[in-house]
Every structure is written in C-alpha cells, then in structure tokens.
Design an enzyme around this catalytic site. Structure first.
Site, PDB file in Angstrom:
ATOM      1  CG  ASP A  85      -1.732   1.130   1.254  1.00 20.74           C
ATOM      2  OD1 ASP A  85      -2.341   1.447   0.488  1.00 20.74           O
ATOM      3  OD2 ASP A  85      -1.667   1.845   2.613  1.00 20.74           O
TER       4      ASP A  85
ATOM      5  CG  ASP B  26      -2.000   7.644   0.831  1.00 16.24           C
ATOM      6  OD1 ASP B  26      -0.830   8.411   0.144  1.00 16.24           O
ATOM      7  OD2 ASP B  26      -2.866   7.159  -0.217  1.00 16.24           O
TER       8      ASP B  26
ATOM      9  CB  SER C 119      -4.098   7.569  -3.491  1.00 19.43           C
ATOM     10  OG  SER C 119      -3.591   8.659  -3.892  1.00 19.43           O
TER      11      SER C 119
HETATM   12  C1  BG6 Z   1      -5.721   5.788   0.405  1.00 19.18           C
HETATM   13  C2  BG6 Z   1      -5.898   6.542   1.564  1.00 19.18           C
HETATM   14  O1  BG6 Z   1      -4.526   5.203   0.243  1.00 19.18           O
HETATM   15  O2  BG6 Z   1      -6.242   6.929  -0.553  1.00 19.18           O
HETATM   16  C3  BG6 Z   1      -7.161   7.168   1.746  1.00 19.18           C
HETATM   17  O3  BG6 Z   1      -5.673   5.505   2.864  1.00 19.18           O
HETATM   18  C4  BG6 Z   1      -7.823   8.262   0.844  1.00 19.18           C
HETATM   19  O4  BG6 Z   1      -7.385   7.878   3.093  1.00 19.18           O
HETATM   20  C5  BG6 Z   1      -7.488   7.158  -0.540  1.00 19.18           C
HETATM   21  O5  BG6 Z   1      -8.956   8.505   1.078  1.00 19.18           O
HETATM   22  C6  BG6 Z   1      -7.889   8.002  -1.956  1.00 19.18           C
HETATM   23  O6  BG6 Z   1      -7.036   8.851  -2.074  1.00 19.18           O
HETATM   24  P1  BG6 Z   1      -6.820  10.064  -3.211  1.00 19.18           P
HETATM   25  O7  BG6 Z   1      -5.376  10.599  -3.271  1.00 19.18           O
HETATM   26  O8  BG6 Z   1      -7.501   9.591  -4.500  1.00 19.18           O
HETATM   27  O9  BG6 Z   1      -7.918  11.025  -2.412  1.00 19.18           O
HETATM   28 MG    MG Z   2      -2.691   3.097   3.669  1.00 18.54          MG
END
Ligand code: BG6
Ligand code: MG
Length: 226
Positions: A11, A13, A116
C-alpha cells in the site's frame, strides 16, 4: 510442502510514507468548513478508503448544501495536493528502501496497490518509481478495498499466485482485502489496531527481513492457505 513468498504488494499512504497525515489535514479542513466534527479517531476509518467513500462517511447523510458533492471532492484533493508538494525521497519511512532492495536481491516481484488517485505522482516524488514492477492506483479497479480486486489484479500482473503474495498495509480495509484475496498480510502500525494481520510491525525499520520471510513461510506451510 514449503511454499515461497514471491509477490510483495505495498500500500502507499501510511505504508511507504506519511501521506495519511496529509489526507487527515485535508479532510479536517473540509470538515471545519462544513462544521462537521472530525478528529484523528474518525480519520482511522478513512484509511484505505476511496475519496468518494470518505466524503460519504464524513457527510453522514447531511446535505452538502450549496457546495456539491463533486466540488467537495475536488476541494479536498486540491488541499491534499497542496500538502504533497513537500514530499521528497527523504519522506520515505525509515527502512522502506532496505526492504525493497532485499526483496529485489531475493528475486521477488514488487507492486504498489493503492486506492489513491495521486499514487503515480507521490511514488515519483518519493523517487521509488523504478523499484516497482507494477503500479496500481485508484483508477485501476472499480471495487476498492476491502474488496480484494486490486490485490488480485496485482497478483495477476506480477504473475505470482495470490497464495504466494504478501500485502503490506496500514489500514483495516486493506488487511481485510488481503485476506479476501487469499494473501498473507503484514500490518504496518499499531499492533492493537491491526491484530487481524498475519504479522504486525511498527515500522519497516523493525523488520529483520529473513526472519519475517521465515515466519510468513511458516504461516503458509501450516495454515489452511496451503
Ligand atoms: C488511500 C488513503 O490510500 O487513498 C485514503 O488511505 C484516501 O485515506 C484514498 O482517501 C484516496 O486517495 P486520493 O489521493 O485518491 O484522494
Ligand atoms: Mg494506507
């Protein structure tokens, strides 16, 4: 019979770097503007969860009023992108590079799989793009964690069967997704919170690579997953 761990799925974040904090700060600003109570504890439920779903949870049935749902999503992302400007290779969590290099030395295949939509940019800013054989972001699958789809796609693209893959995750949604994909999981963070993972470390600097692999192989050998 002994099985090998050959696919390593990370992963992004909260695992490779502290972008979870930036997501939190961005949501906190949105929540304040909407006068909705929001704190770090609530933010725990946002980890591993898509931007769209996070906003739905934050609103909790409230009508976003004059600011439409889509506008709020864009605003959150613009706050977040303001914070990630400060990311450099020094922002990688301690020990991450070492683990990535050890995997490579041993001939393992490596993916990043994150919900993300900013994954590509963050990985590039961290200077680790070339460490991964496969990069999957929030655009790669429809059904996000805790659904297993993204990890199963990673396993396919790495050409390693799910039962020989291990996922590194800081979120409960991600650990559940790994389990549903039939993969091993290593939690990165608090032991109390991530106790559903097969192994948990506070950080990569705690990991003794060979010992970790030995434990994972033991789990593969003696559990039903074999
Ligand atoms: C994840 C995070 O990796 O990505 C979440 O843990 C976040 O908290 C999600 O909401 C989406 O990210 P992004 O950058 O597309 O807004
Ligand atoms: Mg994460």
């Amino acid at each position: 019979m002994k099985r090998k761990v050959e696919g390593f799925i990370f992963d992004l974040d909260g695992v490779l770097t502290d972008t979870s904090e930036f997501h939190y700060l961005a949501w906190k600003r949105i929540a304040e503007e909407l006068k909705i109570p929001f704190d770090r504890e609530k933010n725990e439920n946002f980890k591993g969860v898509s931007r769209h779903e996070c906003l739905r949870i934050l609103l909790g049935g409230r009508n976003p009023g004059s600011s439409s749902f889509e506008k709020l999503l864009a605003l959150k992302n613009s706050y977040y992108r303001g914070y990630i400007k400060r990311i450099t290779p020094e922002s990688l969590f301690p020990g991450v590079l070492n683990v990535l290099d050890r995997i490579r030395e041993k001939g393992g295949r490596i993916a990043v799989a994150s919900v993300s939509k900013n994954t590509d940019e963050v990985i590039t800013m961290l200077g680790v793009r070339d460490k991964f054989d496969v990069i999957l972001d929030g655009y790669s699958v429809k059904r996000t964690k805790p659904e297993p789809d993204q990890f199963l796609l990673a396993s396919k693209m790495l050409s390693v069967v799910p039962g020989c893959c291990v996922v590194f995750e800081d979120s409960l949604a991600g650990i559940e997704a790994a389990e549903r994909a039939g993969m091993l999981s290593v939690g990165i963070g608090s032991r109390e919170r991530l106790n559903s993972a097969d192994l948990v470390f506070n950080g990569f600097d705690e990991i003794e690579f060979n010992i970790m692999i030995g434990k994972l192989v033991e789990i593969l050998t003696y559990e039903h997953r074999l």
